[in-house]
Design a protein around this motif. Structure first.
Motif, mmCIF file in Angstrom:
data_model
loop_
_atom_site.group_PDB
_atom_site.id
_atom_site.type_symbol
_atom_site.label_atom_id
_atom_site.label_comp_id
_atom_site.label_asym_id
_atom_site.label_seq_id
_atom_site.Cartn_x
_atom_site.Cartn_y
_atom_site.Cartn_z
ATOM 1 N N VAL A 158 61.716 68.078 102.291
ATOM 2 C CA VAL A 158 61.465 66.738 102.572
ATOM 3 C C VAL A 158 60.499 66.419 103.640
ATOM 4 C CG1 VAL A 158 62.625 64.631 103.861
ATOM 5 C CG2 VAL A 158 64.219 66.115 102.391
ATOM 6 N N GLY A 159 60.004 67.237 104.520
ATOM 7 C CA GLY A 159 58.929 67.328 105.318
ATOM 8 C C GLY A 159 57.719 67.124 104.438
ATOM 9 N N ILE A 160 57.485 68.236 103.612
ATOM 10 C CA ILE A 160 56.260 68.323 102.623
ATOM 11 C C ILE A 160 56.303 66.775 101.742
ATOM 12 C CG2 ILE A 160 55.303 69.175 100.445
ATOM 13 C CD1 ILE A 160 56.640 71.891 101.412
ATOM 14 N N ILE A 161 57.123 66.215 101.158
ATOM 15 C CA ILE A 161 57.628 65.028 100.622
ATOM 16 C C ILE A 161 56.614 63.877 101.550
ATOM 17 C CG2 ILE A 161 58.734 63.333 99.474
ATOM 18 C CD1 ILE A 161 60.397 65.821 98.748
ATOM 19 N N GLU A 162 57.228 63.851 102.721
ATOM 20 C CA GLU A 162 56.931 62.874 103.871
ATOM 21 C C GLU A 162 55.644 62.962 104.257
ATOM 22 O OE1 GLU A 162 61.123 62.083 105.911
ATOM 23 O OE2 GLU A 162 59.560 63.776 106.854
ATOM 24 N N SER A 163 54.989 64.298 104.088
ATOM 25 C CA SER A 163 53.368 64.591 104.494
ATOM 26 C C SER A 163 52.785 64.061 103.495
ATOM 27 C CB SER A 163 53.279 65.805 104.650
ATOM 28 O OG SER A 163 53.397 66.696 103.585
ATOM 29 N N ARG A 164 52.907 63.830 102.449
ATOM 30 C CA ARG A 164 52.108 63.379 101.078
ATOM 31 C C ARG A 164 52.605 61.927 101.034
ATOM 32 N NH1 ARG A 164 52.044 64.480 95.351
ATOM 33 N NH2 ARG A 164 50.104 63.423 96.024
ATOM 34 N N ASP A 165 53.269 61.082 101.680
ATOM 35 C CA ASP A 165 53.589 59.776 101.770
ATOM 36 C C ASP A 165 54.179 59.309 100.428
ATOM 37 O OD1 ASP A 165 53.887 57.364 103.392
ATOM 38 O OD2 ASP A 165 51.854 56.729 102.624
ATOM 39 N N LEU A 166 54.989 60.006 99.983
ATOM 40 C CA LEU A 166 55.380 59.872 98.613
ATOM 41 C C LEU A 166 56.815 58.909 98.617
ATOM 42 C CD1 LEU A 166 55.054 63.099 96.447
ATOM 43 C CD2 LEU A 166 53.604 61.099 96.309
ATOM 44 N N PRO A 167 57.047 58.178 97.987
ATOM 45 C CA PRO A 167 58.491 57.408 97.934
ATOM 46 C C PRO A 167 59.534 58.429 97.520
ATOM 47 C CG PRO A 167 57.313 56.644 96.020
ATOM 48 C CD PRO A 167 56.514 57.408 96.903
ATOM 49 N N VAL A 168 60.712 58.473 98.060
ATOM 50 C CA VAL A 168 61.763 59.312 97.811
ATOM 51 C C VAL A 168 63.060 58.655 98.126
ATOM 52 C CG1 VAL A 168 61.757 60.268 100.131
ATOM 53 C CG2 VAL A 168 62.579 61.764 98.669
ATOM 54 N N ILE A 169 64.004 59.120 96.973
ATOM 55 C CA ILE A 169 65.366 58.629 97.080
ATOM 56 C C ILE A 169 65.963 60.057 97.166
ATOM 57 C CG2 ILE A 169 67.356 57.761 96.078
ATOM 58 C CD1 ILE A 169 65.274 55.949 94.400
ATOM 59 N N ILE A 170 67.104 60.134 98.127
ATOM 60 C CA ILE A 170 67.783 61.530 98.182
ATOM 61 C C ILE A 170 69.027 61.114 97.605
ATOM 62 C CG2 ILE A 170 68.956 62.824 99.754
ATOM 63 C CD1 ILE A 170 66.672 62.619 101.863
ATOM 64 N N ILE A 213 64.222 51.320 90.789
ATOM 65 C CA ILE A 213 63.325 50.206 90.239
ATOM 66 C C ILE A 213 62.582 49.583 91.912
ATOM 67 C CG2 ILE A 213 63.348 48.009 89.526
ATOM 68 C CD1 ILE A 213 65.427 48.719 87.510
ATOM 69 N N GLN A 214 63.549 49.659 92.688
ATOM 70 C CA GLN A 214 62.992 48.993 93.946
ATOM 71 C C GLN A 214 61.966 50.110 94.516
ATOM 72 O OE1 GLN A 214 66.551 48.777 96.614
ATOM 73 N NE2 GLN A 214 67.413 47.330 95.175
ATOM 74 N N ASN A 215 62.078 51.433 94.647
ATOM 75 C CA ASN A 215 61.218 52.157 95.186
ATOM 76 C C ASN A 215 59.967 52.928 94.298
ATOM 77 O OD1 ASN A 215 62.581 53.211 97.996
ATOM 78 N ND2 ASN A 215 64.193 52.637 96.531
ATOM 79 N N PHE A 216 60.147 52.868 93.021
ATOM 80 C CA PHE A 216 59.272 53.401 92.281
ATOM 81 C C PHE A 216 58.455 52.767 91.466
ATOM 82 C CE2 PHE A 216 62.251 57.190 92.202
ATOM 83 C CZ PHE A 216 61.867 57.782 93.228
ATOM 84 N N SER A 217 58.516 51.134 91.604
ATOM 85 C CA SER A 217 57.794 50.261 90.916
ATOM 86 C C SER A 217 56.405 50.032 91.255
ATOM 87 C CB SER A 217 58.503 49.015 90.751
ATOM 88 O OG SER A 217 59.770 48.843 90.283
#
Length: 218
Positions: A158-170, A213-217
């Motif tokens: 999750v830290g790596i994903i956040e460092s790349r500033d990628l939208p994420v749904i857990i 749809i909300q997070n990946f559009s």
């Protein structure tokens, strides 16, 4: 005879075509990540079957069944309000900080087969990380809601994903299990949207699709 206005009109048409091509929104490539046996391939198959009728890959109770990334393209997800998102799903190998061939012996594998599987699983982790660094636009991070979410691999990923500033749904998966506790996952990662589902039974996937749809559009 070609007039100045005709040349100008042609130039504008070419510029307009160029801009349309340049700014045309590409498909969003979504990586499904998480530790082994969190249900990544089950969810990938669920999404693909719900919206295309196809599957992505086989599932197994043996860890690291997915040892190479699998991709399913052009999945169009439609929400309740008619909004859509077109995605490519990438089902990635399970990410872990340790792979030991002995864990495969517990499932009845011969030693040689277990060693090969462990090597392939290690290569799969490297491939998953390469996709995350280079080719992923958003992430669905899968967690087994019957397990402790505060594992080192989850905090790291999750830290790596956040460092790349990628939208994420857990996704808190496996709510069909009696000891499932998705609230633990919400407490562990309050900074991100968490959706509790059963990928196996298809429970609550509608909420997940709306979140996608909300997070990946874009």
């Amino acid at each position: 005879m070609t007039t100045f206005s005709t040349k100008l009109g042609n130039a504008k048409k070419k510029l307009s075509l160029f801009l349309k091509r340049f700014f045309k929104k590409k498909r969003t490539r979504i990586g499904i990540y998480g530790p082994p046996n969190a249900g990544k391939t089950t969810l990938a198959n669920r999404i693909a079957r719900d919206w295309t009728g196809d599957a992505v890959g086989p599932v197994s109770e043996i860890p690291h069944e997915t040892r190479r990334a699998r991709k399913r393209e052009d999945i169009v997800i439609t929400g309740a309000n008619g909004h859509t998102v077109t995605i490519d799903i990438v089902d990635t190998p399970g990410v872990t900080t340790k792979i030991d061939y002995h864990e495969f012996l517990e499932f009845g594998m011969e030693k040689d087969e277990a060693i090969i599987r462990a090597r392939e699983a290690t290569e799969g982790v490297a491939e998953a990380m390469h996709w995350l660094r280079e080719d992923i636009d958003g992430v669905i991070y899968m967690l087994d809601s019957s397990q402790d979410p505060f594992m080192q691999v989850n905090i790291m990923m999750v830290g790596i994903i956040e460092s790349r500033d990628l939208p994420v749904i857990i996704v808190a998966n496996k709510i069909d299990l009696p000891d499932a506790a998705p609230s633990r996952i919400r407490s562990a990662f309050p900074q991100h949207p968490v959706v509790a589902i059963s990928g196996l039974e298809g429970r609550n996937t509608e909420e997940l699709y709306e979140k996608m749809i909300q997070n990946f559009s874009g």
